[in-house]
Motif scaffolding. Sequence first.
Motif, PDB file in Angstrom:
ATOM      1  N   PHE A  15       0.801  -1.218   0.000  1.00 43.42           N
ATOM      2  CA  PHE A  15       0.000   0.000   0.000  1.00 43.42           C
ATOM      3  C   PHE A  15       0.835   1.270   0.000  1.00 43.42           C
ATOM      4  CE2 PHE A  15      -2.924  -3.185   1.770  1.00 43.42           C
ATOM      5  CZ  PHE A  15      -3.941  -3.056   0.843  1.00 43.42           C
ATOM      6  N   GLU A  16       2.115   1.169   0.321  1.00 42.10           N
ATOM      7  CA  GLU A  16       2.935   2.374   0.286  1.00 42.10           C
ATOM      8  C   GLU A  16       3.093   2.880  -1.142  1.00 42.10           C
ATOM      9  OE1 GLU A  16       7.479   1.234   0.604  1.00 42.10           O
ATOM     10  OE2 GLU A  16       6.289   0.013   1.979  1.00 42.10           O
ATOM     11  N   ALA A  17       2.900   1.996  -2.120  1.00 40.95           N
ATOM     12  CA  ALA A  17       2.962   2.392  -3.527  1.00 40.95           C
ATOM     13  C   ALA A  17       1.574   2.470  -4.155  1.00 40.95           C
ATOM     14  CB  ALA A  17       3.824   1.407  -4.313  1.00 40.95           C
ATOM     15  N   LEU A  36       0.675  -3.198 -10.095  1.00 41.35           N
ATOM     16  CA  LEU A  36       0.501  -1.796  -9.701  1.00 41.35           C
ATOM     17  C   LEU A  36       0.086  -1.012 -10.939  1.00 41.35           C
ATOM     18  CD1 LEU A  36       3.613  -1.227  -7.417  1.00 41.35           C
ATOM     19  CD2 LEU A  36       1.236  -1.253  -6.679  1.00 41.35           C
ATOM     20  N   ILE A  37      -1.002  -0.274 -10.819  1.00 38.99           N
ATOM     21  CA  ILE A  37      -1.504   0.520 -11.939  1.00 38.99           C
ATOM     22  C   ILE A  37      -1.537   1.986 -11.530  1.00 38.99           C
ATOM     23  CG2 ILE A  37      -3.601   1.106 -13.240  1.00 38.99           C
ATOM     24  CD1 ILE A  37      -4.159  -1.841 -13.541  1.00 38.99           C
ATOM     25  N   GLU A  38      -0.985   2.826 -12.390  1.00 36.39           N
ATOM     26  CA  GLU A  38      -1.103   4.276 -12.190  1.00 36.39           C
ATOM     27  C   GLU A  38      -2.141   4.801 -13.170  1.00 36.39           C
ATOM     28  OE1 GLU A  38       2.069   7.703 -11.567  1.00 36.39           O
ATOM     29  OE2 GLU A  38       1.794   7.317 -13.704  1.00 36.39           O
ATOM     30  N   SER A  39      -3.101   5.573 -12.655  1.00 32.46           N
ATOM     31  CA  SER A  39      -4.132   6.193 -13.494  1.00 32.46           C
ATOM     32  C   SER A  39      -4.021   7.703 -13.358  1.00 32.46           C
ATOM     33  CB  SER A  39      -5.530   5.719 -13.068  1.00 32.46           C
ATOM     34  OG  SER A  39      -5.621   4.316 -13.140  1.00 32.46           O
ATOM     35  N   ARG A  40      -4.573   8.398 -14.336  1.00 29.86           N
ATOM     36  CA  ARG A  40      -4.368   9.850 -14.371  1.00 29.86           C
ATOM     37  C   ARG A  40      -5.567  10.535 -15.013  1.00 29.86           C
ATOM     38  NH1 ARG A  40       0.231  12.866 -14.092  1.00 29.86           N
ATOM     39  NH2 ARG A  40       1.460  10.949 -13.931  1.00 29.86           N
ATOM     40  N   ASN A  41      -5.864  11.733 -14.515  1.00 25.81           N
ATOM     41  CA  ASN A  41      -6.762  12.631 -15.233  1.00 25.81           C
ATOM     42  C   ASN A  41      -6.074  13.970 -15.348  1.00 25.81           C
ATOM     43  OD1 ASN A  41      -7.295  14.222 -12.852  1.00 25.81           O
ATOM     44  ND2 ASN A  41      -8.790  12.693 -12.213  1.00 25.81           N
ATOM     45  N   ILE A  42      -6.778  14.982 -15.741  1.00 27.52           N
ATOM     46  CA  ILE A  42      -6.120  16.262 -15.991  1.00 27.52           C
ATOM     47  C   ILE A  42      -5.585  16.894 -14.711  1.00 27.52           C
ATOM     48  CG2 ILE A  42      -8.214  17.670 -15.772  1.00 27.52           C
ATOM     49  CD1 ILE A  42      -7.150  19.308 -18.188  1.00 27.52           C
ATOM     50  N   ASN A  43      -6.147  16.502 -13.554  1.00 29.69           N
ATOM     51  CA  ASN A  43      -5.782  17.141 -12.299  1.00 29.69           C
ATOM     52  C   ASN A  43      -4.826  16.349 -11.431  1.00 29.69           C
ATOM     53  OD1 ASN A  43      -7.541  19.407 -12.665  1.00 29.69           O
ATOM     54  ND2 ASN A  43      -9.270  18.071 -12.171  1.00 29.69           N
ATOM     55  N   GLN A  44      -4.824  15.019 -11.532  1.00 30.59           N
ATOM     56  CA  GLN A  44      -4.084  14.221 -10.566  1.00 30.59           C
ATOM     57  C   GLN A  44      -3.757  12.848 -11.118  1.00 30.59           C
ATOM     58  OE1 GLN A  44      -8.241  13.150  -8.330  1.00 30.59           O
ATOM     59  NE2 GLN A  44      -6.397  12.576  -7.263  1.00 30.59           N
ATOM     60  N   SER A  45      -2.940  12.110 -10.377  1.00 29.91           N
ATOM     61  CA  SER A  45      -2.686  10.709 -10.669  1.00 29.91           C
ATOM     62  C   SER A  45      -2.861   9.913  -9.386  1.00 29.91           C
ATOM     63  CB  SER A  45      -1.272  10.520 -11.233  1.00 29.91           C
ATOM     64  OG  SER A  45      -0.296  10.862 -10.263  1.00 29.91           O
ATOM     65  N   TRP A  46      -3.158   8.612  -9.524  1.00 33.06           N
ATOM     66  CA  TRP A  46      -3.320   7.782  -8.342  1.00 33.06           C
ATOM     67  C   TRP A  46      -2.896   6.357  -8.677  1.00 33.06           C
ATOM     68  CZ3 TRP A  46      -7.157   9.977 -11.240  1.00 33.06           C
ATOM     69  CH2 TRP A  46      -8.056   9.139 -11.898  1.00 33.06           C
TER      70      TRP A  46
END
Length: 539
Positions: free
Chosen positions: A374-376, A482-492
Amino acid sequence: MSKSISIFDTTLRDGTQGEGVSLSADDKLKIAKKLDELGVQYIEGGIPGSNSKDIEFFKRVQQLGLSAKITAFGSTRRKDSKAEQDGNLKRILESGVQAATLVGKSWDFHVHTALQTTLDENLAMIYDSIAFLKQQGLEVIFDAEHFFDGYKNNADYAVSVLKKAKEAGADWLVMCDTNGGTLPHEIHGIVTSLTSLIPQAQFGIHTHNDCELAVANTLSAVEAGARQVQGTINGYGERCGNANLCSIIPNLELKLGYECIGEDRLKQLTNTARFVSEIANVNMPVNQPYVGNAAFAHKGGIHVSAILRDSRTYEHIVPELVGNKQRVLVSELAGQSNIVSKAQDMGLDFDSTSEHSRKVIEKIKDLEHQGYQFEAADASLELLLREAGGEMKELFTFESFKMLVEKTAGRAVVSEAFVKLNVAGNNVYTAAEGNGPVNALDNALRKALVQYFPAIKEMHLSDYKVRVLDEKDATAAKVRVLIESRNINQSWNTVGVSENVIEASWEALVDSMRYALLGQILQTSEPEAASPSQGLVNH
């Protein structure tokens, strides 16, 4: 002695010599603008005429109206020729820059071996080239290549090179540790001696990181009298890299009391480092000092308990001074303090003495034991904590998915996913193709949800990583996705774990979608009432 230091950034020239670093003309212009906003005094753009990208850069950079001085790099005239006829020097003039960086040999070994000329001719090459550019009205920064190796081999000649450059009118005498093999105490001693041997000169320092001492060597040179610092953002450069300005600048400003870019601009340092990393498409080490994602991250429960009382217990500066922030990691090493801190960041009320908090931390530890990390994956952690707090409303529930992967002769592999969900009481069944199983799953899940949650259109997957957790089990090993997702304002970031890589990917994908819709999950269970603007929240 002045406490003002000039920052000379060579990311666009020396930095691009690093393995894996390649910048287009547009990339270089974007970075130049960012460096100017950071407040560096000099931006070295490249070598005029050496390639089409640099030619375009020097043409277009003049239109940006930057405050920093754009400098062009070149070498001294060729042996046994005239400076005014040298093509390299002519191209520097044609580039329209305000300042030029000229590199010349200061190690007698290099003069004989690389240039294959005499020591006297090398001095003449340096003098003629600098004098020519000065006559044309340019500021000239002389980089004495291999200076410290040259000084240790033949101090008299190395010093004579600097004296000749000063005599020709050089504005800065920059000593280069080109091979990166000099130690801090040597740097300090040599620079100290030069300040008395060549009075009234302005000295600079240019170090490489082959002994992981570039930052330390730069600071030693400054303490001994150097007043220009050359380096790159994130330490990019040939071999082991150049001196890292992201460490040097805050060390000078916050630790040693020098004036470099100023307190307000120092707060842009982390953003600048990450911006350059994104443009260069080079991942930043998470543990990079000052600007790394883990630079102010705390994992051990005892540490977290202490920083919640006073951050000075485990932080050498306030992270916000360099534009970074404190992070509390949740893992198998965590205690209740970690959970309380994360919950507070999310606006949740967690009582550190409650039985509920103890159950949550035990669940997290159990999941980490199974392979979750969860740290990542802060987004998956937030969903878990909100579920434990009874805040979550399920907008959709999973029923089934199927995968079809087909390979026929002469054609590329085709992946197709079939997904069945229940959304607000409605059974939704969709199918979609993709360039791989995970991409097909992502497309099918989106297709199923977007008619109810238009906000899904505003997000996309930006990174995907698979880690084998127990290699001895070979193809039957458990994996973590691990998946990184993004929109115009942020990533998670979200995480999934399973013996099946598709199932692990599905877990991470579903968490990614749920997090994108977090605003609606917390507000309503009726998807029809939700609007795209509700669907995405910032944290």
